[in-house]
Design an enzyme around this catalytic site. Structure first.
Site, PDB file in Angstrom:
ATOM      1  N   VAL A  64     -18.322  68.250  59.635  1.00  0.00           N
ATOM      2  CA  VAL A  64     -19.262  67.757  58.447  1.00  0.00           C
ATOM      3  C   VAL A  64     -18.799  67.229  57.164  1.00  0.00           C
ATOM      4  O   VAL A  64     -19.209  66.296  56.802  1.00  0.00           O
ATOM      5  CB  VAL A  64     -20.227  69.042  58.388  1.00  0.00           C
ATOM      6  CG1 VAL A  64     -21.178  68.565  57.187  1.00  0.00           C
ATOM      7  CG2 VAL A  64     -21.003  69.616  59.806  1.00  0.00           C
ATOM      8  N   ILE A  67     -17.701  63.490  58.145  1.00  0.00           N
ATOM      9  CA  ILE A  67     -18.990  62.710  58.540  1.00  0.00           C
ATOM     10  C   ILE A  67     -19.852  62.663  57.062  1.00  0.00           C
ATOM     11  O   ILE A  67     -20.219  61.510  57.000  1.00  0.00           O
ATOM     12  CB  ILE A  67     -19.984  63.434  59.460  1.00  0.00           C
ATOM     13  CG1 ILE A  67     -19.247  63.491  60.766  1.00  0.00           C
ATOM     14  CG2 ILE A  67     -21.270  62.751  59.471  1.00  0.00           C
ATOM     15  CD1 ILE A  67     -19.984  64.500  61.930  1.00  0.00           C
ATOM     16  N   HIS A  68     -19.772  63.513  56.232  1.00  0.00           N
ATOM     17  CA  HIS A  68     -20.466  63.450  54.998  1.00  0.00           C
ATOM     18  C   HIS A  68     -19.631  62.485  54.037  1.00  0.00           C
ATOM     19  O   HIS A  68     -20.066  61.308  53.449  1.00  0.00           O
ATOM     20  CB  HIS A  68     -20.313  64.696  54.183  1.00  0.00           C
ATOM     21  CG  HIS A  68     -20.910  64.689  52.782  1.00  0.00           C
ATOM     22  ND1 HIS A  68     -22.237  64.261  52.634  1.00  0.00           N
ATOM     23  CD2 HIS A  68     -20.173  64.805  51.848  1.00  0.00           C
ATOM     24  CE1 HIS A  68     -22.388  64.144  51.129  1.00  0.00           C
ATOM     25  NE2 HIS A  68     -21.029  64.662  50.756  1.00  0.00           N
ATOM     26  N   SER A  69     -18.284  62.398  54.197  1.00  0.00           N
ATOM     27  CA  SER A  69     -17.325  61.561  53.411  1.00  0.00           C
ATOM     28  C   SER A  69     -17.785  59.927  53.883  1.00  0.00           C
ATOM     29  O   SER A  69     -17.861  59.059  53.059  1.00  0.00           O
ATOM     30  CB  SER A  69     -15.899  61.901  53.466  1.00  0.00           C
ATOM     31  OG  SER A  69     -15.439  61.630  54.601  1.00  0.00           O
TER      32      SER A  69
END
Length: 92
Positions: A64, A67-69
């Protein structure tokens, strides 16, 4: 974390620049846009390091945070570009 931190800084500076343009402070606006560009450039360098690492066969765990970055970076780049276009209207 460099990718997330610098992306966030780039986005924040861009929105601050937009506020300064709205208030007619174009000198401060341009300073903030340069800061935004610098932060986005640092974020891009962090992303490039991840990509080169992957290309060298150093597999990244997809989680996560990663993906968030990437999501954070993409939206920050888009905000930076769109805000620059809006600021051009204020400058006219």
């Amino acid at each position: 974390m460099n990718l997330i931190a610098n992306s966030g800084d780039g986005r924040s500076y861009a929105f601050q620049a937009l506020e300064e343009a709205r208030n007619g402070n174009l000198e401060e606006c341009n300073l903030l846009l340069r800061k935004s560009d610098d932060a986005i450039k640092k974020a891009h360098q962090a992303q490039t390091e991840l990509l080169f690492s992957e290309a060298r066969g150093e597999k990244q765990e997809i989680n996560v945070l990663l993906i968030h970055s990437q999501d954070h970076f993409m939206t920050s780049m888009l905000a930076n570009e769109l805000i620059k276009e809006i600021i051009r209207f204020y400058q006219k």
